[in-house]
Design an enzyme around this catalytic site. Structure first.
Site, PDB file in Angstrom:
ATOM      1  N   ARG A  27       0.838  -1.209   0.000  1.00 51.58           N
ATOM      2  CA  ARG A  27       0.000   0.000   0.000  1.00 51.58           C
ATOM      3  C   ARG A  27       0.873   1.258   0.000  1.00 51.58           C
ATOM      4  O   ARG A  27       0.552   2.255  -0.639  1.00 51.58           O
ATOM      5  CB  ARG A  27      -0.966  -0.011   1.200  1.00 51.58           C
ATOM      6  CG  ARG A  27      -1.722   1.287   1.357  1.00 51.58           C
ATOM      7  CD  ARG A  27      -2.987   1.206   2.209  1.00 51.58           C
ATOM      8  NE  ARG A  27      -2.910   0.337   3.354  1.00 51.58           N
ATOM      9  CZ  ARG A  27      -2.215   0.590   4.469  1.00 51.58           C
ATOM     10  NH1 ARG A  27      -1.517   1.702   4.587  1.00 51.58           N
ATOM     11  NH2 ARG A  27      -2.225  -0.270   5.471  1.00 51.58           N
ATOM     12  N   TYR A  38     -17.350  16.098 -15.345  1.00 52.80           N
ATOM     13  CA  TYR A  38     -17.865  14.723 -15.361  1.00 52.80           C
ATOM     14  C   TYR A  38     -18.849  14.565 -14.192  1.00 52.80           C
ATOM     15  O   TYR A  38     -18.577  15.020 -13.069  1.00 52.80           O
ATOM     16  CB  TYR A  38     -16.679  13.752 -15.227  1.00 52.80           C
ATOM     17  CG  TYR A  38     -17.082  12.355 -14.843  1.00 52.80           C
ATOM     18  CD1 TYR A  38     -17.924  11.603 -15.644  1.00 52.80           C
ATOM     19  CD2 TYR A  38     -16.620  11.786 -13.661  1.00 52.80           C
ATOM     20  CE1 TYR A  38     -18.303  10.316 -15.284  1.00 52.80           C
ATOM     21  CE2 TYR A  38     -16.981  10.495 -13.296  1.00 52.80           C
ATOM     22  CZ  TYR A  38     -17.833   9.774 -14.108  1.00 52.80           C
ATOM     23  OH  TYR A  38     -18.205   8.512 -13.740  1.00 52.80           O
ATOM     24  N   ASP A  96      -8.176  18.283 -14.750  1.00 51.90           N
ATOM     25  CA  ASP A  96      -8.448  16.908 -15.156  1.00 51.90           C
ATOM     26  C   ASP A  96      -8.112  16.812 -16.647  1.00 51.90           C
ATOM     27  O   ASP A  96      -8.768  17.435 -17.484  1.00 51.90           O
ATOM     28  CB  ASP A  96      -9.935  16.597 -14.885  1.00 51.90           C
ATOM     29  CG  ASP A  96     -10.301  15.154 -15.197  1.00 51.90           C
ATOM     30  OD1 ASP A  96      -9.678  14.568 -16.100  1.00 51.90           O
ATOM     31  OD2 ASP A  96     -11.233  14.636 -14.552  1.00 51.90           O
ATOM     32  N   LYS A 125      -9.283   5.636 -18.957  1.00 52.02           N
ATOM     33  CA  LYS A 125      -9.634   6.082 -20.307  1.00 52.02           C
ATOM     34  C   LYS A 125      -8.439   5.942 -21.255  1.00 52.02           C
ATOM     35  O   LYS A 125      -7.953   4.850 -21.441  1.00 52.02           O
ATOM     36  CB  LYS A 125     -10.185   7.508 -20.222  1.00 52.02           C
ATOM     37  CG  LYS A 125     -11.264   7.699 -19.144  1.00 52.02           C
ATOM     38  CD  LYS A 125     -12.487   6.867 -19.443  1.00 52.02           C
ATOM     39  CE  LYS A 125     -13.596   6.826 -18.417  1.00 52.02           C
ATOM     40  NZ  LYS A 125     -13.463   7.263 -17.088  1.00 52.02           N
TER      41      LYS A 125
HETATM   42  N1  PLP Z   1     -12.691  12.443 -14.928  1.00 50.47           N
HETATM   43  C1  PLP Z   1     -13.287  12.310 -16.135  1.00 50.47           C
HETATM   44  C2  PLP Z   1     -13.150  13.405 -17.149  1.00 50.47           C
HETATM   45  C3  PLP Z   1     -14.033  11.166 -16.439  1.00 50.47           C
HETATM   46  O1  PLP Z   1     -14.615  11.063 -17.639  1.00 50.47           O
HETATM   47  C4  PLP Z   1     -14.151  10.149 -15.445  1.00 50.47           C
HETATM   48  C5  PLP Z   1     -14.937   8.921 -15.708  1.00 50.47           C
HETATM   49  O2  PLP Z   1     -15.647   8.813 -16.678  1.00 50.47           O
HETATM   50  C6  PLP Z   1     -13.525  10.349 -14.208  1.00 50.47           C
HETATM   51  C7  PLP Z   1     -12.800  11.484 -13.987  1.00 50.47           C
HETATM   52  C8  PLP Z   1     -13.639   9.306 -13.113  1.00 50.47           C
HETATM   53  O3  PLP Z   1     -12.768   8.257 -13.370  1.00 50.47           O
HETATM   54  P1  PLP Z   1     -13.010   6.714 -12.919  1.00 50.47           P
HETATM   55  O4  PLP Z   1     -14.221   6.236 -13.645  1.00 50.47           O
HETATM   56  O5  PLP Z   1     -11.733   6.053 -13.351  1.00 50.47           O
HETATM   57  O6  PLP Z   1     -13.183   6.728 -11.433  1.00 50.47           O
END
Ligand code: PLP
Length: 389
Positions: free
Chosen positions: A56, A109, A181, A206
């Site tokens: 961890r 998101y 992000d 992604k």
């Molecule tokens: N940020 C964006 C732009 C996303 O599209 C997503 C998920 O679709 C996330 C964060 C969250 O990521 P995760 O699904 O890996 O927890």
């Protein structure tokens, strides 16, 4: 390795963090092994072997990924988490106290909005959601107690682009931390730290993983104090990326550049096709001249990515019928994998956003989002053509 900073993107993606170990007794693997061991033995009580104690806290496979992620974003430090949301919640837990204030883009998101509004709500901090397309809206929303500005660029699903450099000048002036992000473009097309951001976050589920087979999140940054705080919480909270998932992510990253080139090329072609289709009312893609921030998107990134949103004529039932008629595009949430996906944000990814809020920011019931894969584009267009009747 000498002068690794000067290596090109793909050289870093393939080699950094996975340099063969030629020391006595080592095997010279060209791919980092999957270190499944949860604990590491030591010869001397006060001397952990090569710094490893417990997975961890630090694991060799995850560490290789963290080093690679940092080098690709031109950052000093990288951290890998069990999902994008695990990365985001660890940032918030590390940096926000009760009474603090956050300014966030209003088109984030849905899961990020839910995390901020419905989970961290209990921690008694408040958030102003603003349209960050105009940097002045960010500046106007900053208060005495503002700790963080949180951006996505381009946003999910409306693909709004914000001027990271201009906003970073504002956050620096006010002593506020800027988090970006970078999931939609990946470090191959956009490097927010170079544009002045303090922290980059990814859903590596992604494009970084790229094959829809591994969940993950990453944080990359330059400031050592901020890094230590988040690293402390990574271990103390425990939402770390598992060794096997770290390996899959490392494997995906090696082809990030060539995948992104193809996603981008296919998306440009499909966006132009959709723009001319009589059943399509509006196409949103930063690579189109009609996109309101096309010039900014061209200036601050080296590509436009593989996500297109478009509105089709008719009702939500027409939109559902179109989606269900497709053969190649999988009707599924998520994005950034080699296969093309399609979804209806109002009922799928953004269902957790209240209808009034969706309508206010422009997520209509017939807004469709596609994640263009790396298949042959002629096959993708033929599939859209037979379904758009
Ligand atoms: N940020 C964006 C732009 C996303 O599209 C997503 C998920 O679709 C996330 C964060 C969250 O990521 P995760 O699904 O890996 O927890």
């Amino acid at each position: 390795m000498a002068n690794t900073k000067n290596y090109g993107f793909s050289t870093k993606a393939i080699h950094i963090g996975e340099e063969p170990d030629f020391r006595e007794g080592a095997t010279g693997d060209v791919v980092i092994p999957i270190h499944l061991s949860t604990t590491f033995a030591r010869k001397k009580v006060d001397k952990p072997t090569a710094g490893y104690e417990y997975t961890r806290s630090l694991n060799p496979t995850r560490n290789a990924l963290e080093i690679k992620l940092a080098s690709l974003e031109n950052g000093r430090f990288g951290l890998a988490f069990a999902s994008g949301l695990a990365a985001e919640s660890t940032i918030l837990l590390s940096l926000i106290k009760p009474g603090d204030h956050i300014v966030a883009f209003d088109d984030l998101y849905g899961g990020t909005k839910r995390l901020i509004n419905q989970v961290f709500d209990n921690y008694n901090f408040n958030t102003s959601f603003v349209d960050a397309v105009d940097p002045k809206n960010i500046e106007n929303a900053i208060k005495e107690n503002t700790k963080l500005v949180w951006l996505e660029s381009p946003t999910n699903p409306l693909l709004k682009v914000s001027d990271i450099k201009a906003i970073s000048e504002i956050t620096k002036r006010h002593g506020v931390i800027l988090v970006v992000d970078n999931t939609f473009l990946s470090p191959y097309f956009q490097k927010p730290l170079d544009l002045g951001a303090d922290i980059v976050v990814h859903s590596s589920t992604k494009y970084i993983g790229g094959h829809s087979d591994v969940l993950g999140g990453s944080v990359i940054l330059n400031d050592e104090d901020l890094y230590k705080k988040i690293q402390y919480h990574q271990n103390a909270v425990g939402a770390v990326l598992a060794p096997f998932d770290s390996y899959l992510t490392l494997r995906g990253i090696k082809t990030l550049a060539i995948r992104l080139e193809r996603h981008n090329k296919n998306a440009i072609e499909i966006a132009h096709y959709l723009e001319k289709h009589p059943k399509v009312i509006k196409v949103i893609y930063p690579g189109l001249k009609s996109h309101p921030q096309h010039e900014l998107a061209t200036k601050q990134a080296t590509g436009y990515g593989g996500i297109i949103s478009f509105e089709i004529a008719g009702t939500i039932d027409d939109a559902k019928a179109f989606l269900e008629k497709l053969n190649l595009f999988a009707l599924a949430e998520s994005l950034g994998g080699v296969e093309s996906l399609i979804e209806l944000p109002a009922v799928m990814t953004h269902a957790s956003v209240a209808k009034e809020v969706r309508e206010q920011i422009g997520i209509s019931d017939t807004l469709v989002r596609i994640s263009v894969g790396i298949e042959d584009v002629a096959d993708l267009i033929a599939d859209l053509e037979q379904a758009l009747v």
